[in-house]
Scaffold this active site. Structure first.
Site, mmCIF file in Angstrom:
data_model
loop_
_atom_site.group_PDB
_atom_site.id
_atom_site.type_symbol
_atom_site.label_atom_id
_atom_site.label_comp_id
_atom_site.label_asym_id
_atom_site.label_seq_id
_atom_site.Cartn_x
_atom_site.Cartn_y
_atom_site.Cartn_z
ATOM 1 N N HIS A 180 -7.729 17.816 -21.184
ATOM 2 C CA HIS A 180 -7.394 17.637 -22.603
ATOM 3 C C HIS A 180 -7.963 18.761 -23.487
ATOM 4 C CE1 HIS A 180 -6.143 13.870 -21.076
ATOM 5 N NE2 HIS A 180 -7.239 13.177 -21.280
ATOM 6 N N LYS A 199 0.767 13.589 -27.613
ATOM 7 C CA LYS A 199 0.288 13.033 -28.887
ATOM 8 C C LYS A 199 0.998 13.709 -30.055
ATOM 9 C CE LYS A 199 -4.439 11.732 -27.499
ATOM 10 N NZ LYS A 199 -4.575 10.328 -27.879
ATOM 11 N N ASP A 205 0.867 -1.168 0.000
ATOM 12 C CA ASP A 205 0.000 0.000 0.000
ATOM 13 C C ASP A 205 0.916 1.233 0.000
ATOM 14 O OD1 ASP A 205 -1.508 2.156 0.782
ATOM 15 O OD2 ASP A 205 -2.645 1.066 2.304
ATOM 16 N N LYS A 224 -18.876 10.047 -23.661
ATOM 17 C CA LYS A 224 -18.762 8.600 -23.811
ATOM 18 C C LYS A 224 -20.102 8.063 -24.295
ATOM 19 C CE LYS A 224 -15.177 8.012 -20.292
ATOM 20 N NZ LYS A 224 -14.036 7.683 -21.147
ATOM 21 N N ASP A 234 -12.860 14.960 -16.222
ATOM 22 C CA ASP A 234 -12.065 13.901 -16.851
ATOM 23 C C ASP A 234 -11.385 14.394 -18.130
ATOM 24 O OD1 ASP A 234 -11.105 11.279 -17.152
ATOM 25 O OD2 ASP A 234 -12.753 10.756 -18.493
ATOM 26 N N GLU A 243 -16.235 9.188 -27.730
ATOM 27 C CA GLU A 243 -15.866 7.780 -27.590
ATOM 28 C C GLU A 243 -17.123 6.930 -27.686
ATOM 29 O OE1 GLU A 243 -12.339 7.223 -24.492
ATOM 30 O OE2 GLU A 243 -13.897 8.533 -23.737
ATOM 31 N N LYS A 254 -3.465 13.303 -14.405
ATOM 32 C CA LYS A 254 -4.649 14.153 -14.345
ATOM 33 C C LYS A 254 -5.845 13.339 -13.870
ATOM 34 C CE LYS A 254 -7.634 13.604 -17.190
ATOM 35 N NZ LYS A 254 -8.126 12.249 -17.433
ATOM 36 N N HIS A 302 -1.874 13.623 -21.179
ATOM 37 C CA HIS A 302 -1.221 12.832 -22.234
ATOM 38 C C HIS A 302 -1.510 13.371 -23.634
ATOM 39 C CE1 HIS A 302 -5.070 10.583 -22.463
ATOM 40 N NE2 HIS A 302 -4.694 10.229 -23.669
HETATM 41 C C1 BG6 Z 1 -8.269 9.877 -20.282
HETATM 42 C C2 BG6 Z 1 -9.636 9.847 -19.678
HETATM 43 O O1 BG6 Z 1 -7.508 10.919 -19.737
HETATM 44 O O2 BG6 Z 1 -8.394 10.075 -21.680
HETATM 45 C C3 BG6 Z 1 -10.478 8.745 -20.298
HETATM 46 O O3 BG6 Z 1 -9.530 9.609 -18.277
HETATM 47 C C4 BG6 Z 1 -10.503 8.897 -21.797
HETATM 48 O O4 BG6 Z 1 -11.805 8.759 -19.806
HETATM 49 C C5 BG6 Z 1 -9.081 9.038 -22.338
HETATM 50 O O5 BG6 Z 1 -11.109 7.743 -22.336
HETATM 51 C C6 BG6 Z 1 -9.087 9.376 -23.801
HETATM 52 O O6 BG6 Z 1 -7.767 9.331 -24.249
HETATM 53 P P1 BG6 Z 1 -7.440 9.066 -25.775
HETATM 54 O O7 BG6 Z 1 -5.966 9.198 -25.888
HETATM 55 O O8 BG6 Z 1 -7.932 7.667 -26.055
HETATM 56 O O9 BG6 Z 1 -8.215 10.092 -26.523
#
Ligand code: BG6
Length: 456
Positions: free
Chosen positions: A230, A172, A86, A316, A225, A206, A138, A168
């Protein structure tokens, strides 16, 4: 900025979902292309034992990377020490510290669920782990105040320049393609502002739902999220001025400066939705009011963008999986003597998802008796130009080499939370939408004439 390469990588959350989908495949790719990665200390939940851990890593690499080179997987595992425990407990962190006795500059990846993050940092501080850089996932906090608290707790253990906040999307390649398009060509900058651009749309959609992340998602929702992180980073990249120079520092400062000029969301320009069936997902409350979809309009208070709507949506359970930025130009009022109709708006579509690239839609003369004008697409496919690296491969490589340009500054984090604050924890229930649709009907009218440009 730190420049020394790191000599150890500590992965907290080494058997979690992110590790399975992103981190181990990224480390495998790094081992393939850079020959080796530094020794790894992997910390995961008690249970699998060494054999179970090795199976987990090998499966994750094979599932994501396709046929993998087993020698490279074995080499990666041979350089990895696995600790079960843990991360909030002293005993676990003391064992990590002992494993790092030879390391002068480790990188710590904090991949534990958000509720454990602060306690893990505090334990690292009280045990006295070797100083190094820290990667934080994040969402960074859950609002402005908690982000500041989280940052303060990190600064008790790490220096300010060693805190690497992950979004992230900044890793990209297709996002960097957008930057290259804007700043490595002479013409886009001359047409980048309210005189020529009528609106900007940023869509992240998505098909999949929350899958196994229901209980985590319940504490987050679409705004925290994806929108706060993003989509606002993408808005910053589209709307920013040319940085004063080509350094990572100037780039990060310019994004934060751009976000500082964005007005907070007007709740009247926000549509929240929840896909039908979300409440029946595992870990989701039967009366949940968490949004799985958000669409909003933002305005930027600088002369260059005054009156230009920036339309963002993320969801989503939608009709397609894609990430796109569409920049729409003001139609030219110029009808040529031989054409019959006014030209439509020219557009640039930046495709940032799995098939990255750029599509420039322009007006041209249609062949034959009816001269148009007709819309034509000039299509650049990023994948066709070479093998790409996935975002986490870049981010881990950068962290290990002390490069900071692909990480988010604290100023940008603070501005993002300020912008989305009115959209957080809303009392009203989100509007229901069927899976496979484009979200609640009420979101369709947000962009005005012409509606949303759905992804190709
Ligand atoms: C993440 C989110 O940061 O990004 C997810 O927590 C999401 O919910 C994902 O699905 C999407 O990332 P990507 O690179 O697939 O667009």
């Amino acid at each position: 900025m730190t420049t020394a390469s790191s000599d150890a990588l500590v992965l907290f959350g080494a058997t979690g979902d992110l590790a399975r989908r992103k981190l181990w495949p990224a480390l495998y790719r790094l081992s393939l292309s850079e020959g080796c990665v530094p020794p790894i200390v992997a910390v995961g939940l008690p249970g699998p034992g060494r054999a179970g851990f090795e199976t987990f890593v090998a499966k994750s690499v094979h599932d994501v990377c396709g046929p993998a080179d087993d020698r490279v997987v074995r080499r990666l595992l041979a350089g990895t020490r696995f600790i079960e425990g843990d991360t909030t407990r002293h005993g676990t962190i003391e064992e990590v510290a002992r494993s790092l006795w030879e390391a002068a500059r480790p990188v710590y990846f904090l991949g534990v669920p958000p509720p454990q993050t602060t306690a893990t940092i505090a334990t690292m501080g009280s045990v006295g782990i070797p100083p190094g850089a820290v990667l934080v996932e994040k969402p960074f906090g859950k609002d402005l105040d908690s982000a500041r608290v989280l940052n303060d707790s990190l600064l008790k253990v790490f220096s300010a320049e060693s805190v690497l906040r992950i979004d992230h999307y900044l890793g990209k390649e297709a996002v960097e393609n957008l930057l290259a398009f804007r700043f490595c060509n002479p013409f886009p900058e001359t047409a980048w502002g309210r005189e020529t651009i009528s609106r900007v749309q940023i869509t992240h959609c998505e098909v999949r739902g929350v899958d196994s992340r229901g209980s985590l998602y319940e504490q987050i929702g679409a705004v925290r999220d994806v929108v706060q992180s993003h989509l606002l980073q993408l808005l910053g990249i589209v709307a920013m001025r040319r940085p004063v120079d080509g350094t990572a520092q100037a780039f990060r400062e310019e994004i934060a400066r751009t976000l500082a000029a964005v007005r907070p969301v007007d709740p009247g320009q926000l549509v929240r939705g929840q896909y039908a069936g979300y409440r029946a997902e595992e870990g989701v409350a039967a009366d949940s009011t968490v949004e799985t979809f958000a669409a909003l309009r933002l305005d930027i208070d600088v002369d260059r963008w005054r009156g230009v709507p920036f339309l963002l949506r993320s969801g989503k359970g939608l009709a397609a999986t894609a990430i796109e930025v569409v920049v729409e130009f003001v139609p030219t009022a110029h009808r040529l003597w031989f054409t019959r109709e006014d030209p439509g708006p020219a557009r640039i579509r930046f495709r940032l998802g799995s098939r990255g690239g750029t599509v420039l839609t322009l007006n041209a003369r249609r062949p034959g008796a009816d001269p148009g004008p007709m819309a034509v697409d000039l299509d650049f496919d990023l994948q066709a130009s070479g093998d790409s690296w996935e975002a986490y491969t870049h981010l881990l490589s950068d962290a290990l080499h002390g490069r900071t340009g692909r990480f988010v500054s604290m100023d940008a984090v603070e501005e993002s939370w300020r912008i989305v604050a009115p959209a957080l924890d809303r009392r009203e229930a989100p509007l229901r939408y069927p899976r496979g649709s484009w979200g609640p009907d009420a979101s369709a009218g947000l962009p005005g004439d012409g509606g949303w440009c759905d992804p190709l």
